[in-house]
Design an enzyme around this catalytic site. Structure first.
Site, mmCIF file in Angstrom:
data_model
loop_
_atom_site.group_PDB
_atom_site.id
_atom_site.type_symbol
_atom_site.label_atom_id
_atom_site.label_comp_id
_atom_site.label_asym_id
_atom_site.label_seq_id
_atom_site.Cartn_x
_atom_site.Cartn_y
_atom_site.Cartn_z
ATOM 1 N N TYR A 87 0.749 -1.241 -0.039
ATOM 2 C CA TYR A 87 0.011 0.130 0.002
ATOM 3 C C TYR A 87 0.901 1.276 0.068
ATOM 4 O O TYR A 87 0.423 2.443 -0.364
ATOM 5 C CB TYR A 87 -0.956 0.096 1.284
ATOM 6 C CG TYR A 87 -2.133 -1.130 1.175
ATOM 7 C CD1 TYR A 87 -2.298 -1.824 0.067
ATOM 8 C CD2 TYR A 87 -3.038 -1.143 2.353
ATOM 9 C CE1 TYR A 87 -3.313 -2.828 -0.065
ATOM 10 C CE2 TYR A 87 -3.967 -2.090 2.150
ATOM 11 C CZ TYR A 87 -4.197 -2.944 1.026
ATOM 12 O OH TYR A 87 -5.268 -3.770 0.907
ATOM 13 N N LYS A 117 3.353 -15.585 3.011
ATOM 14 C CA LYS A 117 3.212 -16.171 1.692
ATOM 15 C C LYS A 117 4.423 -16.531 1.282
ATOM 16 O O LYS A 117 5.288 -16.320 0.215
ATOM 17 C CB LYS A 117 2.402 -15.396 0.671
ATOM 18 C CG LYS A 117 2.081 -16.213 -0.554
ATOM 19 C CD LYS A 117 0.955 -17.286 -0.251
ATOM 20 C CE LYS A 117 0.840 -17.953 -1.810
ATOM 21 N NZ LYS A 117 -0.048 -19.099 -1.656
ATOM 22 N N ASP A 138 -3.068 -18.327 2.322
ATOM 23 C CA ASP A 138 -4.629 -18.887 1.641
ATOM 24 C C ASP A 138 -4.954 -19.930 2.688
ATOM 25 O O ASP A 138 -6.321 -20.053 2.812
ATOM 26 C CB ASP A 138 -4.086 -19.618 0.243
ATOM 27 C CG ASP A 138 -2.822 -19.984 0.260
ATOM 28 O OD1 ASP A 138 -2.163 -20.111 1.317
ATOM 29 O OD2 ASP A 138 -2.418 -20.690 -0.767
ATOM 30 N N ASP A 177 -5.538 -6.650 5.828
ATOM 31 C CA ASP A 177 -6.878 -5.968 5.481
ATOM 32 C C ASP A 177 -7.927 -7.111 4.868
ATOM 33 O O ASP A 177 -8.925 -6.789 5.175
ATOM 34 C CB ASP A 177 -6.183 -4.976 4.218
ATOM 35 C CG ASP A 177 -7.492 -4.021 3.706
ATOM 36 O OD1 ASP A 177 -8.434 -4.040 4.483
ATOM 37 O OD2 ASP A 177 -7.136 -3.416 2.794
ATOM 38 N N ASP A 207 -11.357 -8.341 7.251
ATOM 39 C CA ASP A 207 -12.737 -8.185 6.917
ATOM 40 C C ASP A 207 -13.230 -9.642 6.784
ATOM 41 O O ASP A 207 -14.511 -9.622 7.181
ATOM 42 C CB ASP A 207 -12.780 -7.411 5.677
ATOM 43 C CG ASP A 207 -12.543 -6.010 5.610
ATOM 44 O OD1 ASP A 207 -12.513 -5.492 6.647
ATOM 45 O OD2 ASP A 207 -12.608 -5.355 4.683
#
Length: 361
Positions: free
Chosen positions: A141, A191, A223, A247, A251
């Site tokens: 970001y 990851k 994942d 992020d 959620d």
């Protein structure tokens, strides 16, 4: 105690839920003899409209001079076509950077009375109590270069995922510190089978773990973590991860509580004011209709009292009041099912205030 709180209502339902949270803070102040001074600023779309930028300089200064910051929400379709530097979300990223808010804490607690509001089976979500710790000021970001370009006649787009070792270490250390006062388990999400940043993240996590021998450290690929959050969320205590993964996962975790309208958050720096906000967005489709769920924002100010002001009893009383209101069957539309009483934003706030007064007698 006297504290100054910078208030940034933002866009959409932000104004409504923040107004309710302030009423709750005023009630707590009256019940316990504190004084909270509220200073207002603009951020996001409203700042673009009135100041020409999503994060005005006076808002930055206001926040830096405060003891804590309360934020509503930013964004909306009105500004979706703006260039990147004039998008509401740029203001949100900017204030995180300006205040050094590197640690985002999102508690995920399943309220027993809201079991039917979740799409998951009751036996999956009951007794869920975990903390997601998200790195907030680094990663893809914020990395550069970030651009669209043409090379040899081929159109390309570039985003850059970058972290310093120091940025990785400080967020991991925060997660271990939180685990020490919880259930002493950290799940570091990465990851590492693909990304070099994740491989370094995993190496640093193993080093930090040596300073916390009482804490169990597990590594999990993102994942798999996304699947496990839905399959068996009770396995987690503290989950720590980088910016974009956090992020998305936080959620996703909102569905364990039944609604984004129940998910609070705190963003903390090393030594400056913390920022507290609900995890939900500005919900422009219901803005101004007195329908929004204020509970995530109210639970966020409970975190403010605990983390920024060290008012543990007062913060706990707010949490108990929210739980009691839900146990009595009061709901806003987003968490309602069956024949429960559906309240407006203002009515829900009043019920929470009523319970606070009762509990703190």
């Amino acid at each position: 105690m006297e504290k100054t709180i910078a208030v940034l209502p933002g866009d959409g339902i932000g104004k409504e839920v923040v107004a309710g949270a302030i009423k709750v803070l005023e009630t707590v102040a009256a019940q316990y003899g504190h004084q909270f001074n509220f200073e207002y600023g603009r951020i996001g779309g409203v700042a673009i409209d009135e100041d020409g930028v999503p994060l005005p300089a006076d808002t930055i200064q206001l926040c830096k001079n405060s003891d804590a910051v309360l934020l509503g929400a930013v964004g909306g379709p009105k500004w979706d076509q703006n260039p990147p530097h004039l998008r509401p979300e740029t203001g949100l990223l900017g204030i995180r950077k300006e205040l050094g808010l590197f640690a985002n804490l999102r508690p995920v607690q399943a309220f027993p009375s809201l079991a039917d509001a979740s799409t998951l089976k009751k036996e999956v979500i009951e007794n869920v109590d975990l903390m997601i710790v998200r790195e907030l000021t680094g990663g893809i970001y914020f990395g550069t270069p970030r651009e669209r370009k043409v090379e040899n006649g081929v159109k390309m787009v570039v985003d850059t995922l970058v972290y310093t070792n120091e940025e990785i270490e400080r967020i991991l250390r925060k997660a271990f510190e939180l685990a020490m006062v919880r259930n002493k388990k950290v799940t570091s999400v990465d990851k590492a089978n693909v990304l070099e940043t994740s491989r370094v993240w995993r190496e640093i996590a193993n080093e930090v773990a040596k300073d916390f021998p009482d804490v169990q450290l597990d590594h999990m690929l993102v994942d798999n973590a996304a699947m496990q959050l839905i399959r068996n969320p009770k396995q987690f205590d503290v989950m720590v991860t980088e910016n974009m993964f956090g992020d998305i996962l936080s959620d996703e975790a909102s569905m364990l509580t039944g609604s984004l309208g129940m998910l609070s958050s705190a963003s903390l720096s090393a030594d400056g004011p913390g920022l507290y906000e609900p995890a939900h967005g500005s919900a422009p489709d219901i803005a101004g209709q007195n329908k929004a769920n204020p509970l995530a924002t109210i639970l966020s100010v409970a975190m403010m009292l605990k983390y920024s002001f060290n008012l543990l009893e007062e913060g706990t009383v707010i949490e108990q009041a929210v739980n009691e209101v839900l146990n009595k069957g009061y709901r806003t539309a987003d968490i309602a099912s069956g024949n429960e009483s559906v309240l407006s934003t203002d009515q829900m706030v009043e019920q929470v205030i009523k319970e606070i007064k009762e509990i703190s007698k």
